[in-house]
Design a protein around this motif. Sequence first.
Motif, PDB file in Angstrom:
ATOM      1  N   PRO A  75       0.845  -1.197   0.000  1.00  0.00           N
ATOM      2  CA  PRO A  75       0.000   0.000   0.000  1.00  0.00           C
ATOM      3  C   PRO A  75       0.886   1.255   0.000  1.00  0.00           C
ATOM      4  O   PRO A  75       1.953   1.270   0.621  1.00  0.00           O
ATOM      5  N   ALA A  76       0.452   2.281  -0.693  1.00  0.00           N
ATOM      6  CA  ALA A  76       1.270   3.497  -0.866  1.00  0.00           C
ATOM      7  C   ALA A  76       1.707   4.119   0.453  1.00  0.00           C
ATOM      8  O   ALA A  76       2.794   4.684   0.543  1.00  0.00           O
ATOM      9  N   TRP A  77       0.910   4.008   1.498  1.00  0.00           N
ATOM     10  CA  TRP A  77       1.267   4.642   2.770  1.00  0.00           C
ATOM     11  C   TRP A  77       2.386   3.894   3.499  1.00  0.00           C
ATOM     12  O   TRP A  77       2.938   4.404   4.470  1.00  0.00           O
ATOM     13  N   THR A  78       2.761   2.687   3.037  1.00  0.00           N
ATOM     14  CA  THR A  78       3.782   1.898   3.731  1.00  0.00           C
ATOM     15  C   THR A  78       5.201   2.203   3.275  1.00  0.00           C
ATOM     16  O   THR A  78       6.148   1.632   3.811  1.00  0.00           O
ATOM     17  N   TYR A  79       5.349   3.057   2.290  1.00  0.00           N
ATOM     18  CA  TYR A  79       6.676   3.420   1.781  1.00  0.00           C
ATOM     19  C   TYR A  79       6.626   4.848   1.274  1.00  0.00           C
ATOM     20  O   TYR A  79       5.562   5.388   0.999  1.00  0.00           O
ATOM     21  N   GLY A  80       7.780   5.464   1.140  1.00  0.00           N
ATOM     22  CA  GLY A  80       7.852   6.834   0.633  1.00  0.00           C
ATOM     23  C   GLY A  80       8.040   6.862  -0.869  1.00  0.00           C
ATOM     24  O   GLY A  80       8.556   5.917  -1.461  1.00  0.00           O
ATOM     25  N   ARG A  81       7.585   7.916  -1.479  1.00  0.00           N
ATOM     26  CA  ARG A  81       7.735   8.148  -2.920  1.00  0.00           C
ATOM     27  C   ARG A  81       7.333   6.921  -3.712  1.00  0.00           C
ATOM     28  O   ARG A  81       6.268   6.372  -3.512  1.00  0.00           O
ATOM     29  N   GLY A  82       8.233   6.428  -4.591  1.00  0.00           N
ATOM     30  CA  GLY A  82       7.908   5.265  -5.420  1.00  0.00           C
ATOM     31  C   GLY A  82       8.354   3.960  -4.810  1.00  0.00           C
ATOM     32  O   GLY A  82       8.106   2.895  -5.352  1.00  0.00           O
ATOM     33  N   GLY A  83       9.024   4.024  -3.687  1.00  0.00           N
ATOM     34  CA  GLY A  83       9.514   2.833  -3.013  1.00  0.00           C
ATOM     35  C   GLY A  83      10.565   3.243  -2.001  1.00  0.00           C
ATOM     36  O   GLY A  83      11.014   4.389  -1.982  1.00  0.00           O
ATOM     37  N   VAL A  84      10.959   2.291  -1.166  1.00  0.00           N
ATOM     38  CA  VAL A  84      11.972   2.585  -0.159  1.00  0.00           C
ATOM     39  C   VAL A  84      12.878   1.368  -0.006  1.00  0.00           C
ATOM     40  O   VAL A  84      12.422   0.227  -0.068  1.00  0.00           O
ATOM     41  N   CYS A  85      14.156   1.635   0.161  1.00  0.00           N
ATOM     42  CA  CYS A  85      15.128   0.580   0.433  1.00  0.00           C
ATOM     43  C   CYS A  85      15.384   0.562   1.938  1.00  0.00           C
ATOM     44  O   CYS A  85      15.759   1.579   2.518  1.00  0.00           O
ATOM     45  N   VAL A  86      15.144  -0.581   2.540  1.00  0.00           N
ATOM     46  CA  VAL A  86      15.418  -0.762   3.970  1.00  0.00           C
ATOM     47  C   VAL A  86      16.372  -1.941   4.063  1.00  0.00           C
ATOM     48  O   VAL A  86      15.971  -3.093   3.830  1.00  0.00           O
ATOM     49  N   GLY A  87      17.634  -1.654   4.358  1.00  0.00           N
ATOM     50  CA  GLY A  87      18.641  -2.707   4.354  1.00  0.00           C
ATOM     51  C   GLY A  87      18.747  -3.292   2.958  1.00  0.00           C
ATOM     52  O   GLY A  87      19.000  -2.587   1.987  1.00  0.00           O
ATOM     53  N   GLY A  88      18.516  -4.586   2.845  1.00  0.00           N
ATOM     54  CA  GLY A  88      18.579  -5.260   1.553  1.00  0.00           C
ATOM     55  C   GLY A  88      17.226  -5.502   0.926  1.00  0.00           C
ATOM     56  O   GLY A  88      17.095  -6.356   0.046  1.00  0.00           O
ATOM     57  N   CYS A  89      16.202  -4.769   1.359  1.00  0.00           N
ATOM     58  CA  CYS A  89      14.835  -4.933   0.843  1.00  0.00           C
ATOM     59  C   CYS A  89      14.381  -3.662   0.133  1.00  0.00           C
ATOM     60  O   CYS A  89      14.596  -2.562   0.625  1.00  0.00           O
ATOM     61  N   PHE A  90      13.753  -3.838  -1.003  1.00  0.00           N
ATOM     62  CA  PHE A  90      13.123  -2.735  -1.718  1.00  0.00           C
ATOM     63  C   PHE A  90      11.621  -2.939  -1.630  1.00  0.00           C
ATOM     64  O   PHE A  90      11.090  -3.949  -2.106  1.00  0.00           O
ATOM     65  N   LEU A  91      10.954  -2.008  -0.986  1.00  0.00           N
ATOM     66  CA  LEU A  91       9.507  -2.078  -0.760  1.00  0.00           C
ATOM     67  C   LEU A  91       8.828  -1.094  -1.705  1.00  0.00           C
ATOM     68  O   LEU A  91       9.149   0.094  -1.697  1.00  0.00           O
ATOM     69  N   THR A  92       7.894  -1.581  -2.518  1.00  0.00           N
ATOM     70  CA  THR A  92       7.270  -0.717  -3.507  1.00  0.00           C
ATOM     71  C   THR A  92       5.849  -1.173  -3.799  1.00  0.00           C
ATOM     72  O   THR A  92       5.401  -2.200  -3.307  1.00  0.00           O
ATOM     73  N   GLY A  93       5.178  -0.397  -4.624  1.00  0.00           N
ATOM     74  CA  GLY A  93       3.790  -0.682  -4.984  1.00  0.00           C
ATOM     75  C   GLY A  93       3.694  -1.547  -6.225  1.00  0.00           C
ATOM     76  O   GLY A  93       4.343  -2.586  -6.332  1.00  0.00           O
ATOM     77  N   TYR A  94       2.908  -1.076  -7.193  1.00  0.00           N
ATOM     78  CA  TYR A  94       2.627  -1.872  -8.378  1.00  0.00           C
ATOM     79  C   TYR A  94       3.369  -1.391  -9.620  1.00  0.00           C
ATOM     80  O   TYR A  94       3.233  -1.990 -10.675  1.00  0.00           O
ATOM     81  N   ALA A  95       4.138  -0.318  -9.504  1.00  0.00           N
ATOM     82  CA  ALA A  95       4.877   0.189 -10.665  1.00  0.00           C
ATOM     83  C   ALA A  95       5.923  -0.839 -11.106  1.00  0.00           C
ATOM     84  O   ALA A  95       6.416  -1.633 -10.302  1.00  0.00           O
ATOM     85  N   ARG A  96       6.252  -0.798 -12.364  1.00  0.00           N
ATOM     86  CA  ARG A  96       7.251  -1.705 -12.918  1.00  0.00           C
ATOM     87  C   ARG A  96       8.604  -1.434 -12.271  1.00  0.00           C
ATOM     88  O   ARG A  96       9.024  -0.289 -12.165  1.00  0.00           O
ATOM     89  N   VAL A  97       9.273  -2.482 -11.860  1.00  0.00           N
ATOM     90  CA  VAL A  97      10.608  -2.361 -11.269  1.00  0.00           C
ATOM     91  C   VAL A  97      11.615  -2.576 -12.405  1.00  0.00           C
ATOM     92  O   VAL A  97      11.848  -3.695 -12.849  1.00  0.00           O
ATOM     93  N   THR A  98      12.181  -1.469 -12.866  1.00  0.00           N
ATOM     94  CA  THR A  98      13.071  -1.495 -14.027  1.00  0.00           C
ATOM     95  C   THR A  98      14.516  -1.747 -13.602  1.00  0.00           C
ATOM     96  O   THR A  98      14.868  -1.569 -12.432  1.00  0.00           O
ATOM     97  N   PRO A  99      15.375  -2.107 -14.551  1.00  0.00           N
ATOM     98  CA  PRO A  99      16.799  -2.235 -14.230  1.00  0.00           C
ATOM     99  C   PRO A  99      17.390  -0.929 -13.676  1.00  0.00           C
ATOM    100  O   PRO A  99      18.241  -0.965 -12.784  1.00  0.00           O
ATOM    101  N   ALA A 100      16.913   0.212 -14.160  1.00  0.00           N
ATOM    102  CA  ALA A 100      17.409   1.506 -13.657  1.00  0.00           C
ATOM    103  C   ALA A 100      17.034   1.688 -12.186  1.00  0.00           C
ATOM    104  O   ALA A 100      17.869   2.107 -11.374  1.00  0.00           O
ATOM    105  N   ILE A 101      15.801   1.365 -11.844  1.00  0.00           N
ATOM    106  CA  ILE A 101      15.368   1.471 -10.444  1.00  0.00           C
ATOM    107  C   ILE A 101      16.194   0.528  -9.575  1.00  0.00           C
ATOM    108  O   ILE A 101      16.624   0.895  -8.476  1.00  0.00           O
ATOM    109  N   LEU A 102      16.441  -0.682 -10.057  1.00  0.00           N
ATOM    110  CA  LEU A 102      17.239  -1.636  -9.285  1.00  0.00           C
ATOM    111  C   LEU A 102      18.668  -1.134  -9.080  1.00  0.00           C
ATOM    112  O   LEU A 102      19.237  -1.308  -7.999  1.00  0.00           O
ATOM    113  N   ARG A 103      19.251  -0.493 -10.101  1.00  0.00           N
ATOM    114  CA  ARG A 103      20.594   0.105  -9.939  1.00  0.00           C
ATOM    115  C   ARG A 103      20.570   1.169  -8.857  1.00  0.00           C
ATOM    116  O   ARG A 103      21.454   1.246  -7.999  1.00  0.00           O
TER     117      ARG A 103
END
Length: 151
Positions: A75-103
């Motif tokens: 849910p959008a309220w559980t992370y900031g902006r388009g996603g958040v990195c917490v340690g080794g976890c990337f938490l995000t919504g339904y947007a496509r996770v692109t190679p650029a975002i992963l970099r």
Amino acid sequence: MSPVATPPDGWEQRAERAVERGRRFDRWIPSFLLDSPLSRLGYLYGTATGWIWGTIWSTGRVERRGGLWVFRGMPAWTYGRGGVCVGGCFLTGYARVTPAILRHEAVHQRQWRRYGMLMPFLYAFAGRDPLRNRFEIEAGLVDGNYVPRDT
């Protein structure tokens, strides 16, 4: 992580100054806190926290991509902006996770390893404006989708 339509004039110079200011600030942090067993513990704690938060709220697929655990369908309220990195976890919504975002998020993961539990405090101190936040700048504003690719 919505792109800035037209970044303001002089944003590149301000971004460079923000990164330099952050590097000067790092000189005041005791070396045993940076890239150390202690920071590694903070990174592991952050990763565990991300896992717990992601497990509770993720409604999408959880997968390992680019060295990160990606929790989708949050849910959008559980992370900031388009996603958040917490340690080794990337938490995000339904947007496509692109190679650029992963970099971009992989740089945040390395920042977590360097700073450990100092990371959330240093990030907050750097401010919410990604064009002035040294951690977002270092992770890549284009890859993070904060500025258009053509600037």
